[in-house]
Design a protein around this motif. Sequence first.
Motif, PDB file in Angstrom:
ATOM      1  N   TYR A   1     -21.997   9.498  43.860  1.00 35.27           N
ATOM      2  CA  TYR A   1     -20.380   9.092  43.668  1.00 35.27           C
ATOM      3  C   TYR A   1     -19.601   8.670  44.790  1.00 35.27           C
ATOM      4  CZ  TYR A   1     -15.971   9.108  41.786  1.00 35.27           C
ATOM      5  OH  TYR A   1     -14.930   8.543  41.612  1.00 35.27           O
ATOM      6  N   ALA A   2     -20.129   9.200  45.827  1.00 35.39           N
ATOM      7  CA  ALA A   2     -18.676   8.780  46.697  1.00 35.39           C
ATOM      8  C   ALA A   2     -19.788   8.292  48.235  1.00 35.39           C
ATOM      9  CB  ALA A   2     -18.635  10.099  48.416  1.00 35.39           C
ATOM     10  N   LYS A   3     -20.797   7.137  47.571  1.00 36.63           N
ATOM     11  CA  LYS A   3     -21.331   5.990  48.516  1.00 36.63           C
ATOM     12  C   LYS A   3     -21.938   6.404  49.602  1.00 36.63           C
ATOM     13  CE  LYS A   3     -18.597   3.441  45.589  1.00 36.63           C
ATOM     14  NZ  LYS A   3     -19.489   2.022  44.689  1.00 36.63           N
ATOM     15  N   SER A   4     -22.134   8.322  49.847  1.00 34.17           N
ATOM     16  CA  SER A   4     -22.415   8.931  50.724  1.00 34.17           C
ATOM     17  C   SER A   4     -23.885   8.168  51.463  1.00 34.17           C
ATOM     18  CB  SER A   4     -22.358   9.972  51.461  1.00 34.17           C
ATOM     19  OG  SER A   4     -22.838  10.953  52.159  1.00 34.17           O
ATOM     20  N   ASP A   5     -23.802   8.323  52.883  1.00 38.12           N
ATOM     21  CA  ASP A   5     -25.437   7.966  53.290  1.00 38.12           C
ATOM     22  C   ASP A   5     -26.063   8.566  54.437  1.00 38.12           C
ATOM     23  OD1 ASP A   5     -24.989   7.660  56.600  1.00 38.12           O
ATOM     24  OD2 ASP A   5     -23.334   7.089  55.389  1.00 38.12           O
ATOM     25  N   LEU A   6     -25.429  10.098  53.821  1.00 30.73           N
ATOM     26  CA  LEU A   6     -25.993  11.256  54.968  1.00 30.73           C
ATOM     27  C   LEU A   6     -27.142  11.652  53.902  1.00 30.73           C
ATOM     28  CD1 LEU A   6     -24.976  12.976  57.016  1.00 30.73           C
ATOM     29  CD2 LEU A   6     -24.181  14.742  55.505  1.00 30.73           C
ATOM     30  N   MET A   7     -27.111  12.250  52.838  1.00 30.53           N
ATOM     31  CA  MET A   7     -28.105  12.368  52.186  1.00 30.53           C
ATOM     32  C   MET A   7     -29.757  11.400  52.068  1.00 30.53           C
ATOM     33  SD  MET A   7     -29.324  14.489  48.899  1.00 30.53           S
ATOM     34  CE  MET A   7     -30.520  14.728  47.423  1.00 30.53           C
ATOM     35  N   THR A   8     -28.984  10.441  52.344  1.00 29.04           N
ATOM     36  CA  THR A   8     -29.974   8.996  52.284  1.00 29.04           C
ATOM     37  C   THR A   8     -30.640   8.860  53.337  1.00 29.04           C
ATOM     38  OG1 THR A   8     -29.272   7.381  50.708  1.00 29.04           O
ATOM     39  CG2 THR A   8     -30.229   6.490  52.127  1.00 29.04           C
ATOM     40  N   ASN A   9     -29.738   9.527  54.778  1.00 28.35           N
ATOM     41  CA  ASN A   9     -31.088   9.391  56.195  1.00 28.35           C
ATOM     42  C   ASN A   9     -31.552  10.228  55.910  1.00 28.35           C
ATOM     43  OD1 ASN A   9     -28.686   9.919  59.431  1.00 28.35           O
ATOM     44  ND2 ASN A   9     -31.138   9.595  58.854  1.00 28.35           N
ATOM     45  N   PHE A  10     -31.494  11.663  55.640  1.00 30.14           N
ATOM     46  CA  PHE A  10     -32.904  12.798  55.451  1.00 30.14           C
ATOM     47  C   PHE A  10     -34.231  12.252  54.590  1.00 30.14           C
ATOM     48  CE2 PHE A  10     -29.264  13.641  58.460  1.00 30.14           C
ATOM     49  CZ  PHE A  10     -29.809  14.694  59.957  1.00 30.14           C
TER      50      PHE A  10
ATOM     51  N   ILE B   1     -18.731  20.421  53.579  1.00 28.36           N
ATOM     52  CA  ILE B   1     -19.582  20.585  52.586  1.00 28.36           C
ATOM     53  C   ILE B   1     -20.803  19.857  52.364  1.00 28.36           C
ATOM     54  CG2 ILE B   1     -18.386  22.570  51.596  1.00 28.36           C
ATOM     55  CD1 ILE B   1     -18.874  21.016  48.963  1.00 28.36           C
ATOM     56  N   SER B   2     -20.624  17.974  52.726  1.00 27.18           N
ATOM     57  CA  SER B   2     -21.354  16.917  52.304  1.00 27.18           C
ATOM     58  C   SER B   2     -22.379  17.700  53.788  1.00 27.18           C
ATOM     59  CB  SER B   2     -21.497  15.930  52.475  1.00 27.18           C
ATOM     60  OG  SER B   2     -20.479  16.234  53.544  1.00 27.18           O
ATOM     61  N   TYR B   3     -22.498  18.370  54.677  1.00 25.06           N
ATOM     62  CA  TYR B   3     -23.354  17.860  55.564  1.00 25.06           C
ATOM     63  C   TYR B   3     -24.513  18.846  55.448  1.00 25.06           C
ATOM     64  CZ  TYR B   3     -20.144  16.079  59.389  1.00 25.06           C
ATOM     65  OH  TYR B   3     -18.847  15.647  59.481  1.00 25.06           O
ATOM     66  N   PHE B   4     -24.343  19.782  54.408  1.00 15.70           N
ATOM     67  CA  PHE B   4     -25.203  20.530  53.257  1.00 15.70           C
ATOM     68  C   PHE B   4     -26.482  19.938  53.914  1.00 15.70           C
ATOM     69  CE2 PHE B   4     -22.876  24.335  53.504  1.00 15.70           C
ATOM     70  CZ  PHE B   4     -22.736  25.665  54.006  1.00 15.70           C
ATOM     71  N   ASN B   5     -25.913  18.198  52.747  1.00 13.46           N
ATOM     72  CA  ASN B   5     -27.269  17.058  52.127  1.00 13.46           C
ATOM     73  C   ASN B   5     -27.963  16.392  53.372  1.00 13.46           C
ATOM     74  OD1 ASN B   5     -25.773  17.271  50.233  1.00 13.46           O
ATOM     75  ND2 ASN B   5     -24.409  16.076  49.125  1.00 13.46           N
ATOM     76  N   ILE B   6     -27.872  16.970  54.945  1.00  8.36           N
ATOM     77  CA  ILE B   6     -28.668  16.865  55.838  1.00  8.36           C
ATOM     78  C   ILE B   6     -30.108  17.495  54.884  1.00  8.36           C
ATOM     79  CG2 ILE B   6     -27.380  16.058  57.319  1.00  8.36           C
ATOM     80  CD1 ILE B   6     -28.035  18.853  59.000  1.00  8.36           C
ATOM     81  N   ILE B   7     -30.056  19.390  54.558  1.00  5.21           N
ATOM     82  CA  ILE B   7     -30.800  19.840  53.805  1.00  5.21           C
ATOM     83  C   ILE B   7     -31.546  19.453  53.141  1.00  5.21           C
ATOM     84  CG2 ILE B   7     -31.479  22.408  54.176  1.00  5.21           C
ATOM     85  CD1 ILE B   7     -28.368  22.741  54.913  1.00  5.21           C
ATOM     86  N   THR B   8     -30.786  19.001  51.861  1.00  3.19           N
ATOM     87  CA  THR B   8     -31.750  18.794  50.888  1.00  3.19           C
ATOM     88  C   THR B   8     -32.487  17.940  50.839  1.00  3.19           C
ATOM     89  OG1 THR B   8     -29.209  17.477  50.263  1.00  3.19           O
ATOM     90  CG2 THR B   8     -29.351  19.337  49.866  1.00  3.19           C
ATOM     91  N   PRO B   9     -32.890  17.072  51.222  1.00  4.77           N
ATOM     92  CA  PRO B   9     -33.938  15.675  50.644  1.00  4.77           C
ATOM     93  C   PRO B   9     -35.183  17.348  51.645  1.00  4.77           C
ATOM     94  CG  PRO B   9     -32.554  14.604  51.948  1.00  4.77           C
ATOM     95  CD  PRO B   9     -32.443  16.122  51.833  1.00  4.77           C
TER      96      PRO B   9
END
Length: 385
Positions: A182-191, A352-360
Amino acid sequence: MIKILDFYSLLLFVGINNLFLYKYGIRLNNINIYTLIFGYNLFLFIIFYSTIKIKLSNVTLNSIFALIVIAFFSITIYINISFDGENLNVDRWSAMNESIKALLNKEYPYTALTHLGKGSSNLPSIFFIGLPFYLIGNVGFLQSFSFLLFSVVLFKTLKNSKAKLVGILLLTLSIFYWWEIYAKSDLMTNFIIILSFILFSAIKKVNFNKPYLLGFISGFLLYTRLVVIIPLTILLFKNFIKASANTKIHFITAALIIISSLTFLIFRNCPNIETFLNYNPFLLQKKSSQLPLLISLLLILLPFYFSIKVKKPKEIIDFCVLLLSLTVLLSFSITISNYEFSKIIDRHLFDISYFNIITPFVLYKMAYSFDNSSFLNKKVETKLL
């Protein structure tokens, strides 16, 4: 018996989901937030318990997997087309969008402002990852691509069909991932890309027998975000120190060539040194970090130690979960110690979106925990990179 890191990954999955649900659920006036959290976790339990217990053929399980992938991919496309990013209070998408636009116009991308009036902290490689999607009209489609990439990773590296289904359900039912789309973020995609590189490196044997290729890819990925040094070090350092002198030189040369080339392409349009000192991604990333210098240095050194300890490819994922989560949790804990939790949520004192570097890595670890016949548990796992 559930291993400690398996249980830790489960805690991370539940905790991160509930943190996202709490932050955005308290904005709903017609439902109690704790009822919402209880209902969501009960729903997850029922879905995964049913999935684990159900007895279906591999063909049926794979068909369900494929249907979920097609349906959810279509949903990501719909969300990106239907929801205007200009209305979002998150500017990761516009940081990428405006920086790429500036780059194509031969302007310095780090003075370009997002729709919220902020600068970009993206390192150069992120711009080139997002470029194809900018050219087709929506950088948000990057999330649709990464969803397909993660789906392929699950399908190709897990052999148990039920484990594949568990993995795709873990992803598509996660609040943190819905936020990312929804936020069109690239953070989780990166990881997701980093995870894919680690896993396919093992499968395709992209190792130090091909130092130029490995150096090129590693240098490019390193130049996406500074924290990427943690998984790359865990993956590569042990075999790097075992490689011959020529191999090391070839690897380092290739990495430096790609980093230097990207640096030139991005920073050549910087008008002067003052502009660079005040507008650069390293400065913005430093400002966003809550970690003291000593802890930051320790977190950079620990991956070298854990890389030496790697005996099986699956341990690379384990150590990535451990160290990446340690990085974010320490930063989060320091913020909580300085402010009340409610203020952190209300005033956005910690992203808290920084947690998405872990999630993948967490999602994948949980999936292969169900996969008794996984690629990662076969004899091939002795063939380290």
